[in-house]
Every structure is written in structure tokens, then in C-alpha cells.
Design an enzyme around this catalytic site. Structure first.
Site, PDB file in Angstrom:
ATOM      1  N   ASP A 228      49.451  43.407  46.079  1.00  0.00           N
ATOM      2  CA  ASP A 228      50.526  43.158  45.126  1.00  0.00           C
ATOM      3  C   ASP A 228      50.001  43.252  43.694  1.00  0.00           C
ATOM      4  OD1 ASP A 228      53.348  42.117  44.876  1.00  0.00           O
ATOM      5  OD2 ASP A 228      52.327  40.549  43.753  1.00  0.00           O
ATOM      6  N   GLU A 277      33.350  47.271  56.682  1.00  0.00           N
ATOM      7  CA  GLU A 277      32.501  46.548  57.640  1.00  0.00           C
ATOM      8  C   GLU A 277      33.207  46.359  58.979  1.00  0.00           C
ATOM      9  OE1 GLU A 277      31.446  42.714  56.119  1.00  0.00           O
ATOM     10  OE2 GLU A 277      30.601  43.595  54.288  1.00  0.00           O
TER      11      GLU A 277
HETATM   12  C1  GLC Z   1      55.418  42.794  43.187  1.00  0.00           C
HETATM   13  C2  GLC Z   1      56.353  42.455  44.325  1.00  0.00           C
HETATM   14  C3  GLC Z   1      57.537  41.727  43.783  1.00  0.00           C
HETATM   15  C4  GLC Z   1      57.064  40.458  43.119  1.00  0.00           C
HETATM   16  C5  GLC Z   1      55.999  40.747  42.074  1.00  0.00           C
HETATM   17  C6  GLC Z   1      55.281  39.512  41.684  1.00  0.00           C
HETATM   18  O1  GLC Z   1      55.966  43.688  42.287  1.00  0.00           O
HETATM   19  O2  GLC Z   1      56.689  43.614  45.030  1.00  0.00           O
HETATM   20  O3  GLC Z   1      58.489  41.447  44.766  1.00  0.00           O
HETATM   21  O4  GLC Z   1      58.137  39.812  42.514  1.00  0.00           O
HETATM   22  O5  GLC Z   1      55.014  41.630  42.562  1.00  0.00           O
HETATM   23  O6  GLC Z   1      54.445  39.085  42.714  1.00  0.00           O
END
Ligand code: GLC
Length: 558
Positions: A228, A277
Site C-alpha cells: 500500500d 529466501e
Molecule cells: C491506498 C489504498 C486506499 C487507502 C490508502 C491509504 O491508496 O488503496 O484504499 O485509503 O492507500 O492507506
């Protein structure tokens, strides 16, 4: 608070069953299905999707023909941003189940030949994370505060934020906290909601913790991580002002002091060593919103991650010239680093492509067949295989997306939905009737439109003209035909205005031709049709002939 399960290694290095089937580099051609756990299937009837619900539906995904399943976050979380605010990265939120449910889900998936990719959220934690809570209690200058970005405010009394950065969800990216004695204190950085404080990736404890987390989930048997905000972890030295105004867009051409800084790559190099790994090709996928495809390619150099989402493709309008440019640009950028291009039309953050592309179901189906003919790996978002539209009329009182609550009053989006994310997160209809159309035994956390039942899995199963049947046929064809799937180029064929046509060849000399009419009128394509070969699949009714219907994609094969 952390739950414990005995560590174990990946069952065999390779999931058993058909997916992957021992072919090398499964991720170069994989079709990866995104499950949004809140909205996929509710196993305990509380109106919220959960891990047992997902587990029970894994056979559906295996039958659909996808290779892997990416699960959006299921970790312990106060749910300020639907789980992208993690309080404990080693625990499952009770609303989704527990670690035994996760273990059972991973095992069942592997038995069905499906790989599991989990979402890792390293840019920020929840403000309820133990580290952040302790940092608040311990006060300015303590080691725990250094794991986040705490700064004194500007102005005579520190009453102004430390710089001009804006939150992606709207408003300042800084929130002021009280000192342990109750007096006004420092500010902390949150690029997203105030409940999502950004980690300081210059802090060694943060780096060590995430390496340990990778191992925790790899030991649980997961096949990879969707990372993310992979472009956000490192901030420019000194946190300089961005110096512009206006609401930020995740995908803009701007160079920003908090996104896509070169320092992130060192983190991915250290993560790649850990992934390597483990047996069975565990992968990392970057959610990196960068200004250009060439910048995205840096995340997937051979010693970094395996894939990056192609948001440039997702953001391209339904226009033949624009599509051709973005396809060429994507392939050209990935070729030098040897990574597969990826393709995506929908996810939990954007307006569903059926609605976004503005041409209804026909155009959505045509867009999908184009995407699935392109070389590389493709991402499908739950429900697109049912032809689900964006739900555009959710009442304000049911919305949960923090972006909705923090947005300004101006709304420049053509259909009024851009930046609002609940409309693509409405729970899946499994049956024509029943409470929540088979999503669970009771209601659903977001209301489903009355017409949802007609779009259900049960209604579409067995109907050869259904969108579900189209996805199944396309995924089966991808598996069967050597000219589809992995690759790094297409051969464009001359085509009339508004039509895209390309040819792909397999190592065995077999071929597939894909032609797309992006216009809303039929187009004669006699010159383009293969003289030999046969119709493989079409997104609308097309029995042959030399006229491509409006908003239609056709595949031919040798
Ligand atoms: C990313 C995710 C989104 C979230 C953001 C903050 O863009 O896909 O849903 O709100 O990160 O974590």
C-alpha cells in the site's frame, strides 16, 4: 493483543492444483482477483464480510479461472479507513475472524491451486497502534516519537502546521496533539486521515519491524504482498513545503516531496532479499502512483518488487489513440527492467469501469477483453465479472469512506463520484433473492440497490451470454492459448480510426488477433480480419462477418 500460531513454512513451495501448474514465473502472466473482505461474503451474518465467508467462496474463484487472490487488509483495525489503518499487523480484526481462519483460508486456497496475496500497509499505522499510543504518552523527544513524524508547529505558539502538505483525503496533512500534561503539543504527519499517522522510515525500528512482518506472513504461507502506498514511505529531507495549492490527486504529474522519493528503492531491495529466501516465488506488488510509467518501472527492477499497478492504464479514457499510447508506453517502460506490464481497470479506490468509461455494460466488457489480451498480468476487482456498476446514489448517512467526510465542497467530477469510494464497495450479490442477495444471512454494511439480484452469480451461472460467462471463457482462453498471457510486446495492425488491432504470437508460432472498436457505431474491418483462423471470443454478439459492432472487442486465433 497479538495472536500466535506456530510458524510454519509454505506447504510445498508451489500450491498444488492447476493454477501456476509448475510454469515458471507465475506472476508474469497471472490474473489476480482482488477481494475486498468487507464486501465479498459474510459468513456469520453480521452484515460485514469475513474470512470464513471468503474461504467458503474460494471454489467460485478457482472455477472463474484466476491464478491468485489479493485480499485488502483484514488486520486488527479501528476501521477509520476500512482497514488501511492497522493497529496490529500480526492479528486479524475480530470482525473478519482470527489467525486460524486466515491459516485455513490460505491452506484451502493452495489446495484449489490459488495463490494468496495480502495487503501490507507500511506508510502509516493506525493512531491506535501501540507504538503511536506510547509515543503520545511519552512526549516530545522520546524514541517512540521518532518512529513517526512529530514536529513542533510554526507560529508564535506553535499553532501552525510544520509545513504546507495536504492530506490526500483533504485538509492539512498535520494534526496537533496534546502534551502528556494536557498543554498544546507537537504536530504529527498523516498523508491520509488523521487516524493514519505516517511512519518515519529513517527510523531503524520501523525498518526492522516491517522485515519481521514480511517473515511473519511468509511463514503463514502467503504468496506475496500488495504494498500500500509503496511510493510514500520516504519523505524529502527536511520535509520541505510543496508550495502549491489545490487538492492533490493520487495520480498527478506533480513531483511531490512525499511521493516517489528515490530512497524508497533501498527498502524494496531489502524486502526482495527476504522474498527470495522463501520457496515458490513469493512476490511484491507496488501500489505506486508515480508521474510516469518510467518512474513506475524503477519499482520493479530485478532486485526490487515483481509488479507494479498500472494506474496510467486505469486512468486512460475509452479512446483508441490514448489506449494505444498507454499500452505502448507501459510495455516500453517495463521492457528494459524485464518486469511484466500489468493492467487494471477497477479496484476499491476508483469508480467501477462499467460506470467510469461511460458506455455501460457493452463498453465494460469490451474493455475487459482488451485488457485480458494484453501481454503480462491483469487485475480483476471483485464484482466486475458480474458487470456491477458503481452505486452512485448511496445516501450520505451510510457512507464510511474518510475521503467523503474530509472532502471540500467543490466537486469537479463528471459523474459526481470521483474520489468517493463507497460506491465501488457495495457487497456482492450471490443469489437473486434473499437478505443481502446471498452476501450473508442478514443485511449488508452498505445497502445494495434493488436490481442487484439480477446481477448475482446465481442468475448469471449457466447463461452463456452473461458477463460471468465471458470472464470465465476469457480466463480459460488465456490459460489454453500460448499467445496470450506473458509477453512484452504486441504487433499493431493497421486499423480504421477508433479501432485498435494487434497480433500476439506464442513461442510455438500460434497467434491471437485482438480487435477493439472503441466507437459507438459499427465499423467495417474487412482488411483487418485474419484470412485464416477462427473466432475465439467476442465481448458482444458477433458471429463473424466483416463489421465490428460498436464498443466491441473480438479475439481470433489460428
Ligand atoms: C491506498 C489504498 C486506499 C487507502 C490508502 C491509504 O491508496 O488503496 O484504499 O485509503 O492507500 O492507506
Amino acid at each position: 493483543m497479538t495472536q500466535h500460531l506456530a510458524d510454519r513454512t509454505h506447504p510445498s513451495g508451489e500450491p498444488s492444483g492447476t493454477a501456476g501448474g509448475g510454469r515458471p514465473d507465475w506472476w508474469r502472466h497471472a490474473v489476480i482477483y482482488q477481494v475486498y473482505p468487507r464486501s465479498f461474503a459474510d459468513g456469520n451474518g453480521d452484515g460485514m464480510g469475513d474470512l470464513p465467508g471468503i474461504r467458503a467462496r474460494l471454489p467460485y474463484l478457482a472455477e472463474l479461472g484466476v491464478d491468485a487472490v489479493w485480499l485488502s487488509p483484514f488486520y486488527a483495525s479501528p476501521q477509520a479507513d476500512a482497514g488501511y489503518d492497522v493497529a496490529d499487523y500480526r492479528a486479524i480484526d475480530p470482525m473478519f475472524g482470527d489467525l486460524h481462519d486466515a491459516d485455513a483460508l490460505i491452506r484451502d486456497a493452495h489446495d484449489l491451486g490459488l495463490r494468496i496475496i495480502v495487503d501490507l500497509v507500511p506508510n502509516h499505522s493506525s493512531d491506535q497502534h501501540e507504538w503511536f499510543q506510547r509515543a503520545l504518552r511519552q512526549g516530545p523527544g522520546t524514541p517512540l516519537r521518532d518512529r513517526y513524524h512529530f514536529r513542533p508547529g510554526k507560529g508564535e505558539h506553535g499553532e501552525l502546521p510544520p509545513n504546507d502538505w495536504e492530506s490526500i483525503f483533504g485538509g492539512s496533512a498535520w494534526t496537533r496533539v496534546a502534551n502528556p500534561d494536557g498543554s498544546p503539543g507537537e504536530w504529527y504527519l498523516h498523508l491520509f486521515a488523521p487516524q493514519q499517522p505516517d511512519f518515519n522510515w529513517n527510523n531503524q525500528a520501523v525498518r526492522d519491524e516491517f522485515r519481521s512482518l514480511l517473515r511473519f506472513w511468509l511463514d503463514m504461507g502467503v504468496d506475496g504482498f500488495r504494498i500500500d502506498v509503496a511510493h510514500g514511505m520516504v519523505k524529502a529531507e527536511g520535509l520541505p513545503d510543496m508550495g502549491s495549492t489545490g487538492q492533490l490527486r493520487l495520480l498527478g504529474a506533480q513531483v511531490l516531496p512525499f511521493f516517489d522519493q528515490d530512497g524508497v528503492h533501498e527498502i524494496y531491495r531489502s524486502w526482495r532479499r527476504i522474498l527470495d529466501e522463501y520457496p515458490g516465488q513469493r512476490i511484491g506488488v507496488a501500489e505506486a502512483w508515480t508521474p510516469t510509467a518510467d518512474r513506475t518501472a524503477l519499482y520493479v527492477r530485478p532486485d526490487e518488487l515483481h509488479q507494479a499497478f498500472n494506474f496510467h492504464y486505469l486512468n486512460t479514457p475509452w479512446d483508441a489513440d490514448a489506449l494505444r499510447r498507454v499500452i505502448d508506453g507501459s510495455l516500453d517502460s517495463m521492457r528494459p527492467v524485464g518486469a511484466p506490464s500489468t493492467w487494471v481497470l477497477s479496484n476499491h479506490d476508483v469508480v467501477r469501469h462499467l460506470t467510469r468509461l461511460g458506455g455501460g455494460l457493452a463498453r465494460a466488457r469490451a474493455a475487459t477483453l482488451l485488457m485480458l489480451a494484453l501481454p503480462g498480468s491483469a487485475y480483476i476487482y471483485q464484482g466486475e465479472e458480474l458487470g456491477l456498476p458503481e452505486v452512485t446514489d448511496l445516501p450520505d448517512e451510510v457512507r464510511q469512506d474518510p475521503a467523503f467526510f474530509r472532502r471540500g465542497t467543490g466537486d469537479d467530477a463528471a459523474d459526481g463520484q470521483e474520489g468517493l469510494r463507497d460506491g465501488c464497495r457495495v457487497p456482492i450479490p450471490w443469489t437473486a433473492e434473499g437478505a443481502s442477495f446471498g452476501f450473508g444471512d442478514n443485511g449488508s454494511w452498505l445497502p445494495q440497490p434493488p436490481g442487484w439480484g439480477k446481477l448475482s452469480v446465481a442468475e448469471q451461472t449457466g447463461d452463456p451470454s452473461s458477463t460471468l460467462a465471458l470472464y470465465r471463457a476469457a480466463l480459460a482462453a488465456r490459460r489454453a492459448h500460448p499467445a496470450l498471457g506473458a509477453g512484452d510486446s504486441v504487433t499493431w495492425l493497421p486499423a480504421p480510426a477508433g479501432v485498435l488491432a494487434f497480433r500476439r504470437e506464442g513461442a510455438d508460432g500460434s497467434w491471437v488477433i485482438c480487435a477493439v472498436n472503441t466507437t459507438d457505431t459499427p465499423v467495417a474491418v474487412a482488411d483487418l480480419l485474419p484470412r485464416t483462423g477462427q473466432l475465439l471470443l467476442a465481448s458482444t454478439h458477433f458471429a463473424g462477418g466483416d463489421v465490428l459492432p460498436a464498443d466491441t472487442t473480438v479475439w481470433w486465433r489460428d
